[in-house]
Design a protein around this motif. Sequence first.
Motif, PDB file in Angstrom:
ATOM      1  N   ARG A  36       1.682  -9.496  -4.259  1.00  0.00           N
ATOM      2  CA  ARG A  36       2.695  -8.463  -4.448  1.00  0.00           C
ATOM      3  C   ARG A  36       2.002  -7.214  -4.954  1.00  0.00           C
ATOM      4  NH1 ARG A  36       4.855 -11.702  -2.006  1.00  0.00           N
ATOM      5  NH2 ARG A  36       6.888 -12.693  -2.237  1.00  0.00           N
ATOM      6  N   VAL A  37       1.789  -6.261  -4.062  1.00  0.00           N
ATOM      7  CA  VAL A  37       1.039  -5.053  -4.395  1.00  0.00           C
ATOM      8  C   VAL A  37       1.987  -3.867  -4.376  1.00  0.00           C
ATOM      9  CG1 VAL A  37      -0.844  -3.516  -3.711  1.00  0.00           C
ATOM     10  CG2 VAL A  37      -1.085  -6.000  -3.438  1.00  0.00           C
ATOM     11  N   LEU A  38       1.981  -3.091  -5.462  1.00  0.00           N
ATOM     12  CA  LEU A  38       2.783  -1.877  -5.548  1.00  0.00           C
ATOM     13  C   LEU A  38       1.839  -0.683  -5.621  1.00  0.00           C
ATOM     14  CD1 LEU A  38       5.542  -0.473  -5.867  1.00  0.00           C
ATOM     15  CD2 LEU A  38       5.265  -0.719  -8.341  1.00  0.00           C
ATOM     16  N   CYS A  39       1.934   0.202  -4.632  1.00  0.00           N
ATOM     17  CA  CYS A  39       1.141   1.435  -4.603  1.00  0.00           C
ATOM     18  C   CYS A  39       2.077   2.589  -4.948  1.00  0.00           C
ATOM     19  CB  CYS A  39       0.526   1.665  -3.234  1.00  0.00           C
ATOM     20  SG  CYS A  39      -0.642   0.385  -2.725  1.00  0.00           S
ATOM     21  N   ALA A  40       1.744   3.334  -5.990  1.00  0.00           N
ATOM     22  CA  ALA A  40       2.630   4.400  -6.455  1.00  0.00           C
ATOM     23  C   ALA A  40       1.912   5.738  -6.435  1.00  0.00           C
ATOM     24  CB  ALA A  40       3.123   4.092  -7.867  1.00  0.00           C
ATOM     25  N   GLY A  41       2.728   6.802  -6.494  1.00  0.00           N
ATOM     26  CA  GLY A  41       2.176   8.152  -6.537  1.00  0.00           C
ATOM     27  C   GLY A  41       2.120   8.775  -5.153  1.00  0.00           C
ATOM     28  N   ASP A  42       0.993   9.379  -4.824  1.00  0.00           N
ATOM     29  CA  ASP A  42       0.812  10.083  -3.545  1.00  0.00           C
ATOM     30  C   ASP A  42       0.422   9.077  -2.466  1.00  0.00           C
ATOM     31  OD1 ASP A  42       1.305  12.403  -4.962  1.00  0.00           O
ATOM     32  OD2 ASP A  42      -0.824  12.803  -5.304  1.00  0.00           O
ATOM     33  N   THR A  43       1.394   8.328  -1.986  1.00  0.00           N
ATOM     34  CA  THR A  43       1.099   7.209  -1.086  1.00  0.00           C
ATOM     35  C   THR A  43       1.463   7.473   0.377  1.00  0.00           C
ATOM     36  OG1 THR A  43       3.266   6.231  -1.557  1.00  0.00           O
ATOM     37  CG2 THR A  43       1.419   5.544  -2.951  1.00  0.00           C
ATOM     38  N   GLY A  44       1.948   8.667   0.685  1.00  0.00           N
ATOM     39  CA  GLY A  44       2.415   8.936   2.046  1.00  0.00           C
ATOM     40  C   GLY A  44       1.344   8.718   3.094  1.00  0.00           C
ATOM     41  N   ALA A  45       0.137   9.232   2.856  1.00  0.00           N
ATOM     42  CA  ALA A  45      -0.937   9.089   3.842  1.00  0.00           C
ATOM     43  C   ALA A  45      -1.371   7.636   3.976  1.00  0.00           C
ATOM     44  CB  ALA A  45      -2.117   9.964   3.450  1.00  0.00           C
ATOM     45  N   LEU A  46      -1.380   6.898   2.863  1.00  0.00           N
ATOM     46  CA  LEU A  46      -1.756   5.485   2.929  1.00  0.00           C
ATOM     47  C   LEU A  46      -0.731   4.700   3.733  1.00  0.00           C
ATOM     48  CD1 LEU A  46      -3.562   3.139   2.034  1.00  0.00           C
ATOM     49  CD2 LEU A  46      -2.144   2.950  -0.021  1.00  0.00           C
ATOM     50  N   PHE A  47       0.558   4.918   3.464  1.00  0.00           N
ATOM     51  CA  PHE A  47       1.589   4.213   4.216  1.00  0.00           C
ATOM     52  C   PHE A  47       1.486   4.537   5.702  1.00  0.00           C
ATOM     53  CE2 PHE A  47       5.828   3.758   6.051  1.00  0.00           C
ATOM     54  CZ  PHE A  47       6.164   2.476   5.647  1.00  0.00           C
ATOM     55  N   ALA A  48       1.252   5.805   6.028  1.00  0.00           N
ATOM     56  CA  ALA A  48       1.137   6.203   7.428  1.00  0.00           C
ATOM     57  C   ALA A  48      -0.060   5.539   8.096  1.00  0.00           C
ATOM     58  CB  ALA A  48       1.035   7.725   7.530  1.00  0.00           C
ATOM     59  N   GLU A 205       9.881 -13.509   0.689  1.00  0.00           N
ATOM     60  CA  GLU A 205       9.645 -14.920   0.370  1.00  0.00           C
ATOM     61  C   GLU A 205       8.686 -15.537   1.385  1.00  0.00           C
ATOM     62  OE1 GLU A 205      12.110 -19.104  -0.359  1.00  0.00           O
ATOM     63  OE2 GLU A 205      13.170 -17.263   0.229  1.00  0.00           O
ATOM     64  N   GLY A 206       7.586 -16.075   0.879  1.00  0.00           N
ATOM     65  CA  GLY A 206       6.630 -16.733   1.758  1.00  0.00           C
ATOM     66  C   GLY A 206       5.660 -15.812   2.458  1.00  0.00           C
ATOM     67  N   ARG A 207       5.664 -14.539   2.133  1.00  0.00           N
ATOM     68  CA  ARG A 207       4.714 -13.609   2.754  1.00  0.00           C
ATOM     69  C   ARG A 207       4.245 -12.588   1.731  1.00  0.00           C
ATOM     70  NH1 ARG A 207       9.357 -12.544   5.569  1.00  0.00           N
ATOM     71  NH2 ARG A 207       8.390 -13.427   7.425  1.00  0.00           N
ATOM     72  N   GLY A 208       3.135 -11.934   2.040  1.00  0.00           N
ATOM     73  CA  GLY A 208       2.630 -10.879   1.179  1.00  0.00           C
ATOM     74  C   GLY A 208       3.493  -9.638   1.290  1.00  0.00           C
ATOM     75  N   ALA A 209       3.522  -8.846   0.223  1.00  0.00           N
ATOM     76  CA  ALA A 209       4.315  -7.613   0.215  1.00  0.00           C
ATOM     77  C   ALA A 209       3.468  -6.481  -0.331  1.00  0.00           C
ATOM     78  CB  ALA A 209       5.565  -7.788  -0.639  1.00  0.00           C
ATOM     79  N   LEU A 210       3.445  -5.394   0.409  1.00  0.00           N
ATOM     80  CA  LEU A 210       2.773  -4.177  -0.012  1.00  0.00           C
ATOM     81  C   LEU A 210       3.828  -3.078  -0.034  1.00  0.00           C
ATOM     82  CD1 LEU A 210      -0.705  -3.001   1.325  1.00  0.00           C
ATOM     83  CD2 LEU A 210       0.985  -1.463   0.341  1.00  0.00           C
ATOM     84  N   LEU A 211       4.252  -2.688  -1.235  1.00  0.00           N
ATOM     85  CA  LEU A 211       5.331  -1.723  -1.406  1.00  0.00           C
ATOM     86  C   LEU A 211       4.775  -0.412  -1.931  1.00  0.00           C
ATOM     87  CD1 LEU A 211       7.856  -4.069  -3.276  1.00  0.00           C
ATOM     88  CD2 LEU A 211       7.499  -3.833  -0.814  1.00  0.00           C
TER      89      LEU A 211
END
Length: 316
Positions: A36-48, A205-211
């Motif tokens: 369960r990974v939470l990326c915060a802040g200036d994450t627009g380019a990473l998500f893209a 549930e049952g999988r990794g999550a990158l939020l």
Amino acid sequence: MVEAAGPPLLDARAARVAVDDVVAIDALTAETRGDRVLCAGDTGALFAALTGIPFSAVRAPAPGAAADDAMDEAPGEARVVAGRLEVAGRDVARSAHRAASGAAPLDPPLPLAWTVDAYVAWGARLSGASPRAAAEMVPAALARVGLAAARKRTLRTLALPERRALVLAQAIVTAPAVLIAEDPLVGLDDGAAGFVLAALAGATEGRGALLTAARLDVEGPRGVLVRGATDVLVLAGGELAFSGTFAEVAAGGRVYTLTVRSNAELLREELAARGIALRGGPARFSAALPEGATTRDVVLAATRCRAAIVELTPLF
């Protein structure tokens, strides 16, 4: 949430992400430990870069906001142009991770005349499923996010939290190993956020999550995401300012982000002598202040070693 048994969910080694050849993230180095990974802040380019969704679409305006609000970032394709970036051991630069991940962007444009099941089935079709197989996948995906009773409703009848759950359902319809979701609770009141949190719980549930999240809140529903994350990464100005867990943050006292323009390594040494660890760099950092320490200690340390701090703001 569990420690990752296989490759790290997110693994970066001096990764550089560019948007239409303009560097947006540079020298990103991080290795997550859990699922369960939470990326915060200036994450627009990473998500893209992780999803292949154009960067202009990532920053879509919230309902009721002016259309111009979506154009505060340069539009274009985000790509990994140097270093290494992997999701669950798969190379992002070569799009090798796409088959094992599902993307849930924040409030994408929807075909409002479509039904819920048609929209989710189309997501499966785009992933290569046959029409029959796609139709068979839909009920399980909708049940996971709390929309089992909404299959025949048109999308125009859905409230905002239901639409966010719908996008989660489409992201997981083919049962990917990893869900990548953009700021799923932003702009929601507690009741609506609770509905989406329940949808997230089912979807992950049952999988990794990158939020991702534009900011970190430790109170209310948004705090559930922070406290439930195995890994918390904070990006600021294209750099990694913080990498750790909420437990580490809570144990270390209040955390501040700093922008340091000169003598950063001398500042690191000076703060270490005061019991304050400086993380990140080369220009943007985070510092957890232990009990009894204040920002005055940081400023005094900077003065002593002539480090130029141009920003000092609380993270938690």
